[in-house]
Design an enzyme around this catalytic site. Sequence first.
Site, mmCIF file in Angstrom:
data_model
loop_
_atom_site.group_PDB
_atom_site.id
_atom_site.type_symbol
_atom_site.label_atom_id
_atom_site.label_comp_id
_atom_site.label_asym_id
_atom_site.label_seq_id
_atom_site.Cartn_x
_atom_site.Cartn_y
_atom_site.Cartn_z
ATOM 1 N N SER A 133 -55.654 -42.313 -0.443
ATOM 2 C CA SER A 133 -56.343 -41.782 0.734
ATOM 3 C C SER A 133 -56.462 -42.828 1.831
ATOM 4 C CB SER A 133 -57.756 -41.324 0.329
ATOM 5 O OG SER A 133 -58.558 -41.092 1.475
ATOM 6 N N TYR A 157 -66.015 -42.882 -2.888
ATOM 7 C CA TYR A 157 -64.746 -42.138 -3.022
ATOM 8 C C TYR A 157 -63.572 -43.038 -2.628
ATOM 9 C CZ TYR A 157 -60.812 -39.262 -1.608
ATOM 10 O OH TYR A 157 -59.542 -38.778 -1.432
ATOM 11 N N LYS A 161 -60.342 -44.915 -4.942
ATOM 12 C CA LYS A 161 -58.911 -44.861 -4.614
ATOM 13 C C LYS A 161 -58.338 -46.273 -4.501
ATOM 14 C CE LYS A 161 -58.405 -40.383 -4.366
ATOM 15 N NZ LYS A 161 -57.538 -39.650 -5.322
HETATM 16 C C1 WQD Z 1 -63.180 -34.602 10.542
HETATM 17 C C2 WQD Z 1 -63.973 -34.709 11.837
HETATM 18 C C3 WQD Z 1 -66.328 -35.002 11.531
HETATM 19 C C4 WQD Z 1 -67.269 -31.085 9.903
HETATM 20 C C5 WQD Z 1 -62.282 -36.334 5.001
HETATM 21 C C6 WQD Z 1 -62.488 -37.200 3.833
HETATM 22 C C7 WQD Z 1 -61.254 -38.008 3.541
HETATM 23 C C8 WQD Z 1 -60.013 -37.160 3.495
HETATM 24 C C9 WQD Z 1 -59.935 -36.195 4.664
HETATM 25 C C10 WQD Z 1 -59.266 -37.030 1.199
HETATM 26 C C11 WQD Z 1 -65.055 -35.790 11.765
HETATM 27 C C12 WQD Z 1 -66.015 -33.696 12.263
HETATM 28 C C13 WQD Z 1 -66.587 -32.182 10.411
HETATM 29 C C14 WQD Z 1 -68.125 -30.347 10.744
HETATM 30 C C15 WQD Z 1 -67.592 -31.825 12.561
HETATM 31 N N1 WQD Z 1 -59.959 -36.466 2.250
HETATM 32 N N2 WQD Z 1 -66.745 -32.539 11.720
HETATM 33 N N3 WQD Z 1 -68.250 -30.748 12.061
HETATM 34 O O1 WQD Z 1 -64.266 -37.115 7.383
HETATM 35 O O2 WQD Z 1 -62.015 -37.412 8.574
HETATM 36 O O3 WQD Z 1 -62.062 -37.134 6.120
HETATM 37 O O4 WQD Z 1 -61.174 -35.505 4.756
HETATM 38 O O5 WQD Z 1 -58.645 -38.038 1.169
HETATM 39 O O6 WQD Z 1 -61.470 -38.605 2.305
HETATM 40 O O7 WQD Z 1 -63.511 -38.098 4.172
HETATM 41 O O8 WQD Z 1 -62.613 -35.195 7.587
HETATM 42 O O9 WQD Z 1 -62.852 -32.834 8.100
HETATM 43 O O10 WQD Z 1 -64.876 -34.071 7.151
HETATM 44 O O11 WQD Z 1 -64.136 -34.507 9.487
HETATM 45 O O12 WQD Z 1 -67.741 -32.183 13.758
HETATM 46 O O13 WQD Z 1 -68.791 -29.344 10.352
HETATM 47 O O14 WQD Z 1 -64.635 -33.486 12.068
HETATM 48 O O15 WQD Z 1 -67.454 -35.627 12.102
HETATM 49 O O16 WQD Z 1 -65.152 -36.407 13.014
HETATM 50 P P1 WQD Z 1 -62.809 -36.783 7.490
HETATM 51 P P2 WQD Z 1 -63.656 -34.079 8.019
#
Ligand code: WQD
Length: 348
Positions: A133, A157, A161
């Site tokens: 990741s 997490y 990894k």
């Molecule tokens: C993306 C953006 C949030 C929800 C995660 C895991 C990572 C990987 C990919 C496995 C951020 C914003 C989110 C919401 C929002 N998975 N957001 N409102 O955090 O980049 O990564 O998924 O490897 O391990 O951490 O992805 O989709 O949670 O967030 O504004 O209701 O969307 O703040 O900026 P993230 P995400």
Amino acid sequence: MDTTNDLTRARVLITGGTGFVGSHVAVALAGAGAEVELLDNLCHSSPNVVDRLSSLTGVDVPLHRVDLRRHEQIPPVFSGAPFDAVVHCAGLKSVAESISRPLDYYDNNVVGTLNLLRAMDEAGCRRLVFSSSATVYSPVGVPPLDETAPIGPINPYGRTKSVVEGILEELCEADPAWSVYNLRYFNPVGAHPSGRIGEDPNTDPANLVPRVLDVALGVKPEIAVYGSDYDTPDGTCIRDYIHVCDLAEGHVAAVARLDSSAGCRAVNLGTGTGHSVLEVVDSVRRVSGREVPIRPQGRRSGDQPISVADASLAETELGWSARRGLDEMCGDAWNWRRSNPRGFEENA
Ligand code: WQD
């Protein structure tokens, strides 16, 4: 196995094979001619995925219902015809959950991997593609991040990894018979264009795209936008979203090259293009034709302003690059959710 990605007659075991990424990897590997078997404990996925995969691939896709934390359950999986490679997708994957349940994350993601590696070694199967990741990277890295960017996970997490990547590097140094790719996923989204498999909403992912789709479907009234005061063009965070089918094809390319390159290599799987939260919301509005009300909120702790891959090594090392754009990602995800409002619950 060769660099034309022709995997005819290759036998590949996919751990976590009924999960979001694992199921799409199964379809892509079968499409490249491989014989695929799944290993999963079904703690975060449905057994109905197996029938969907069989109907999508046109072949039987055996499931070994095994928990990698129980080392005694694994050797029987390797007692049949030998596997040429293992794609290891099994693991817990929520950053937020890992902060409240670190022991479960180390048990599943690290101990489970150690048990798998022991069983593989005993069976003489020493070809592995590991689902790593982008969260292994340190926040001090300057995007776009290449594979030499500083490593420094900031949550359990990501640390699991990184620990597993270290184990694999040292295993390959100790025994040159091993060949490993650590594939560092950025933000996998989307679904198979058939609408038959996708990210199961019952796993309650806290990720952006499933939540925006909930709003487009009317399941939720609005999407909270975590932070609009970042140093980005529209003030919201930027991520490298990659279509899960592109990601799966990257795994095919990696499996096809395990034989020709010994040792352990880390490769980013991203598009190299970033999109903001608001751009994702606009894309879902375009592909669904639905209103998607937003509610600006404060920042979410732990979020980086920008996380985008330098994806050039994947091109040179794997001969692979992502092909699908944001609207195709959101369009396929919308098609999956609209066709399966209750995910895999009904084996329709
Ligand atoms: C993306 C953006 C949030 C929800 C995660 C895991 C990572 C990987 C990919 C496995 C951020 C914003 C989110 C919401 C929002 N998975 N957001 N409102 O955090 O980049 O990564 O998924 O490897 O391990 O951490 O992805 O989709 O949670 O967030 O504004 O209701 O969307 O703040 O900026 P993230 P995400």
